[in-house]
Design a protein around this motif. Sequence first.
Motif, PDB file in Angstrom:
ATOM      1  N   UNK A  57       0.846  -1.158  -0.613  1.00 53.79           N
ATOM      2  CA  UNK A  57       0.428  -0.271  -0.098  1.00 53.79           C
ATOM      3  C   UNK A  57       0.745   0.709   0.293  1.00 53.79           C
ATOM      4  N   UNK A  58       2.081   1.685   0.194  1.00 53.19           N
ATOM      5  CA  UNK A  58       2.676   2.567   0.782  1.00 53.19           C
ATOM      6  C   UNK A  58       3.467   2.524  -0.748  1.00 53.19           C
ATOM      7  N   UNK A  59       3.813   1.390  -1.394  1.00 52.29           N
ATOM      8  CA  UNK A  59       4.335   1.377  -2.773  1.00 52.29           C
ATOM      9  C   UNK A  59       3.497   2.003  -3.721  1.00 52.29           C
ATOM     10  N   UNK A  60       1.956   1.209  -3.455  1.00 48.10           N
ATOM     11  CA  UNK A  60       1.166   2.375  -4.510  1.00 48.10           C
ATOM     12  C   UNK A  60       0.924   3.846  -4.136  1.00 48.10           C
ATOM     13  N   UNK A  61       1.043   4.292  -2.865  1.00 50.42           N
ATOM     14  CA  UNK A  61       0.629   5.177  -2.661  1.00 50.42           C
ATOM     15  C   UNK A  61       2.041   6.617  -3.173  1.00 50.42           C
ATOM     16  N   UNK A  62       2.828   6.334  -3.114  1.00 48.12           N
ATOM     17  CA  UNK A  62       4.303   6.653  -3.455  1.00 48.12           C
ATOM     18  C   UNK A  62       4.855   5.885  -4.831  1.00 48.12           C
ATOM     19  N   UNK A  63       4.762   5.737  -6.120  1.00 40.60           N
ATOM     20  CA  UNK A  63       4.816   4.630  -6.768  1.00 40.60           C
ATOM     21  C   UNK A  63       5.336   6.126  -7.388  1.00 40.60           C
ATOM     22  N   UNK A  64       4.848   7.004  -8.200  1.00 40.88           N
ATOM     23  CA  UNK A  64       6.596   8.002  -8.910  1.00 40.88           C
ATOM     24  C   UNK A  64       7.572   8.222  -8.277  1.00 40.88           C
ATOM     25  N   UNK A  65       7.354   7.515  -6.542  1.00 35.55           N
ATOM     26  CA  UNK A  65       8.600   8.147  -5.940  1.00 35.55           C
ATOM     27  C   UNK A  65       9.649   7.200  -6.158  1.00 35.55           C
ATOM     28  N   UNK A  66       9.372   6.004  -5.693  1.00 24.93           N
ATOM     29  CA  UNK A  66       9.638   4.263  -5.881  1.00 24.93           C
ATOM     30  C   UNK A  66      10.288   4.062  -4.751  1.00 24.93           C
ATOM     31  N   UNK A  67       9.754   4.500  -3.611  1.00 29.13           N
ATOM     32  CA  UNK A  67      10.434   3.957  -2.379  1.00 29.13           C
ATOM     33  C   UNK A  67      10.994   2.803  -1.239  1.00 29.13           C
ATOM     34  N   UNK A  68       9.989   1.658  -2.831  1.00 34.48           N
ATOM     35  CA  UNK A  68      10.140   0.073  -2.216  1.00 34.48           C
ATOM     36  C   UNK A  68      11.772  -0.343  -3.024  1.00 34.48           C
ATOM     37  N   UNK A  69      12.460  -0.779  -1.731  1.00 36.34           N
ATOM     38  CA  UNK A  69      13.736  -1.832  -2.332  1.00 36.34           C
ATOM     39  C   UNK A  69      13.448  -3.301  -1.515  1.00 36.34           C
ATOM     40  N   UNK A  70      14.731  -3.798  -2.333  1.00 35.97           N
ATOM     41  CA  UNK A  70      14.535  -4.844  -2.291  1.00 35.97           C
ATOM     42  C   UNK A  70      15.847  -4.990  -2.397  1.00 35.97           C
ATOM     43  N   UNK A  71      16.564  -5.854  -0.507  1.00 38.03           N
ATOM     44  CA  UNK A  71      18.061  -5.680  -0.491  1.00 38.03           C
ATOM     45  C   UNK A  71      18.884  -7.589  -0.823  1.00 38.03           C
ATOM     46  N   UNK A  72      19.480  -7.249  -1.117  1.00 37.50           N
ATOM     47  CA  UNK A  72      20.138  -8.940  -1.241  1.00 37.50           C
ATOM     48  C   UNK A  72      21.690  -8.560  -0.696  1.00 37.50           C
ATOM     49  N   UNK A  73      21.993  -9.699   0.616  1.00 38.87           N
ATOM     50  CA  UNK A  73      22.939  -9.917   1.016  1.00 38.87           C
ATOM     51  C   UNK A  73      22.823  -8.515   2.078  1.00 38.87           C
ATOM     52  N   UNK A  74      22.629  -8.918   3.346  1.00 36.60           N
ATOM     53  CA  UNK A  74      22.632  -7.535   4.585  1.00 36.60           C
ATOM     54  C   UNK A  74      24.066  -7.614   6.145  1.00 36.60           C
ATOM     55  N   UNK A  75      23.737  -7.191   6.314  1.00 33.84           N
ATOM     56  CA  UNK A  75      25.107  -6.915   6.996  1.00 33.84           C
ATOM     57  C   UNK A  75      23.754  -6.786   8.520  1.00 33.84           C
TER      58      UNK A  75
END
Length: 946
Positions: A57-75
Amino acid sequence: MGQNRRVRPATILAALADLAPAGAERVLDVSGAGRPLIWLPAPDRAPRDARTDRLAALDALHRDERILRRGLAFVVGAVPTDAGSRRVRTPLLAQPVRLERTMRGYRVAPAGDLELSPLVEDRELAARLEAAPGLAEPGWLAAPGTAAWLRTAAQAVGLIVAEVAARAPARIDDTTLTGLAVAGLFVSRDVVAGGLRDTLLSWAGRPGLADTALARVYVDSPAPPAPAGPADQGRLADPQARVGADDDGLLSPLPLNAAQRDVVRRTRTEPVVVVSGPPGTGKSHTLVAAALDVVDRGGSVLVATRSVHAADVLGELLRRRPGPAPVLFGDAERRETIAVELAGGAPAGADDARLRDADAAVAEARERVRVIRAGIDAALDTERLAAELPDWQPLLPALAADAPALFHPDADLPAARAALDAVTAEADGWWRRVRRGRARRRLARLTGAAADVPVDRLRAAVRAAAAGRAAGRLAAGGGSDLGSAWRALVDADAALATAVGTAMRHRAASARRWDGPGRRSAAALGAALRAGRNRRRELLADLDAPALVRALPLWVGTVTDVEDLLPPVPGMFDLVVLDEAAHVDQLRAAPVLARARRTLVAGDPRQLRFVSFVADVDVTATLRRHGLAALADRLDVRRSSAFDVAAGAAPVTWLGEHYRSAPHLIGFSARRFYAGRLELVTRHPGNERADVIDVLRVADAEVVDGVNRAEVHAVVDLLRKLADDPPAGGIAVLSPFRAQADALEAALLAAFEAPEIERLGLRCGTVHGFQGSEADLVVASLGLVDADPPARHRFAAEPNLFNVLVTRARQRLTMVTSLDAPTGLLADYLRYAARGPEPADAGPQTPDHEWVARLAAELRRMGLPVRVDYPVGRWRVDLCVGDDARAVGMICAVHPDGIAAHVERQRTLLRAGWRLLDGFAGRWSDDPVRAALDLATRLDPTPTRG
């Protein structure tokens, strides 16, 4: 300006480097309050649960900003600090993503660049890490070499991990650092500032800066040569010269008004072109037209925008137009499409035969426009001459006696006019006097006038005879009805625009552009666009820049992308287009300007401007230290944006015709912020009385921790009522204040799930985050109460911010306010909203033109609402009949500025959706009663009675 000639661009760059801000703070924790970190069972799948639903829902609310990220490999874990410890939750690889709903969960879809952590400052090492085999591909997290990669990347960040786990723990141990070869979802709204100081210093040491747009903006330098035209590329001639063009010699696949055509013409030759205009006046439209024109004339163009969303919008606008396809080289969702196209291999470039066919199609389409125009022009010229006859009527007997031959049916009036011109021309020299004598004898023969009749008298006789002949032709032919001709012209204009765009696309992909080096560079570009950001930077730097921009001459990216990815080659492009330049500071604009020889700068200083934290004392000291005190007005980086500097170097073309909103929505800004210089092409009786600003007053409100909860509840209640019938173009919920915007966001996420947010087209944020965007409905929560501190009131009423707030709506604006006693700008706007829309400022009800006045009187006698000289943009409609959406415009006389203005007015009104009827007097033998009866039957369907 003499001193400016001695200033070197390198000195300016060095001074800007000294004024650049320090690097951004290291962000080690991407989680936090309202920003969950969700571990994924697989990199491309997310579970359906409350937390993921909220992220969707947050991503849809800010679809122009592309605020959602997928991280691969974390510390994860913690690091010691002087104050104790600092929590670590940082991804080593991250990518913007979208969540796409499936039957059992969500699909995690890439929506931008896969990028190594910006905490890795060694760019060479970053590129090697991004070039690791199989990086981020399916199965990579479980591959044998991933743990070693993770340790190396973590060490480059400055984090030494004790172990690497293959799955996320149920609980993170904050006593040590652990590497996790897992995928996770998180929210990112942080903008990482690049090393501007190092960038600017690096540019200061590069040769060739004197022949760039940077030098021409800051230093009074000579203009560079215009980009090579198609003739210089080995073809026969400039295609626009070959096939001709419209009235002013310019062909474009886009419809352009006079000011927009001026921008395109200036961009062809001037080193610095500046364009300004309020919201909705077609700045982006103009930039696209200018970019296409430069490319078509053999040049290359770099379009640099402030935001990723703006780059996407401009790139999509360019791709929709029939012209050269743009390269979106930065962090853009649509870049993958271009990469796939290039990976498939470049097609054979258009050969000379195909180019000739395209030019022939343009010539044929233009000839059809010319033929239709010739017929319209002839009819309008006849109407114009016939309209003069009543003025000549009292003088006809005397004029006929002076020049009897002119009033004979076979009189050659064009020859008589030519002879008059020859007689009155200056006659220096023996031969010219002889020619003048011959012209006098010929004039006497053509007019039958005695030798003592003055030339001015003969000229009047020619005009009177022409008026009489025109009136006779109209009477014999039943008058002018150009309805079918106007429809044919609209169709012919559209066909010509399509043919011009098609020819542009062929020329941009011609065999001469796509030579061997160009083809190899394009193939390499395809590989670079699919690489990670750091690796892409390396690959782009190794490309043959001249061959690359010759083959692919149109590039679009953000200001950040330009410096971060493109090769640092001075003058790499012929033209750089800098969009929203009032919102771009000089420090970020300088490297962009250095990459082209000329520049087109667009902006609106009445909208939001950049924010600078540089102190005045630092600016003064730095300029003195570099010997640049004479340029203090230009190099005041605290106050002067990139637009301001460019406006000081070149004249500004003003775009004043508004094409977006109903009059009520834009009227306040037009008067308050633009001194009434805005001309509304959107005005029509169907919308001029539309009250499209609502004020929702909230009682008993208070502000706690920067949030007005009563307004938040009121906004949610309002949206629930609108949910059954939402506007097609989406809803934007905005506030001047970050805390209020965050509270609105949280409330909307609690009230609506992702599918509902998507259905409503709902977006939420601050005014700063929404500049450059628009929606059909805007709901603005001021978030103020009367008791708030004055500084809070001043912030909300800052003119540039408020101007943006009230001009984002296309159809309707709802202002939510708790103020009982507003003051200043806020009070003025609320009073404006309460008054409702004001009728158009039409001309006098008794016009100067006699036929228009008589016809208006007859239509009124029939009970029809009639307004004279109805304003639409910079034009006036002779008669506007009707007071709602069915209103019809009547054009009753040739435009006083001439036939070309008449045709341009007609084109503008038709494109704006007007229904127009011709009402020339000759069609009804100058009888307004007959005209009114005939025209009334053609109104649609039954006129509204007034």
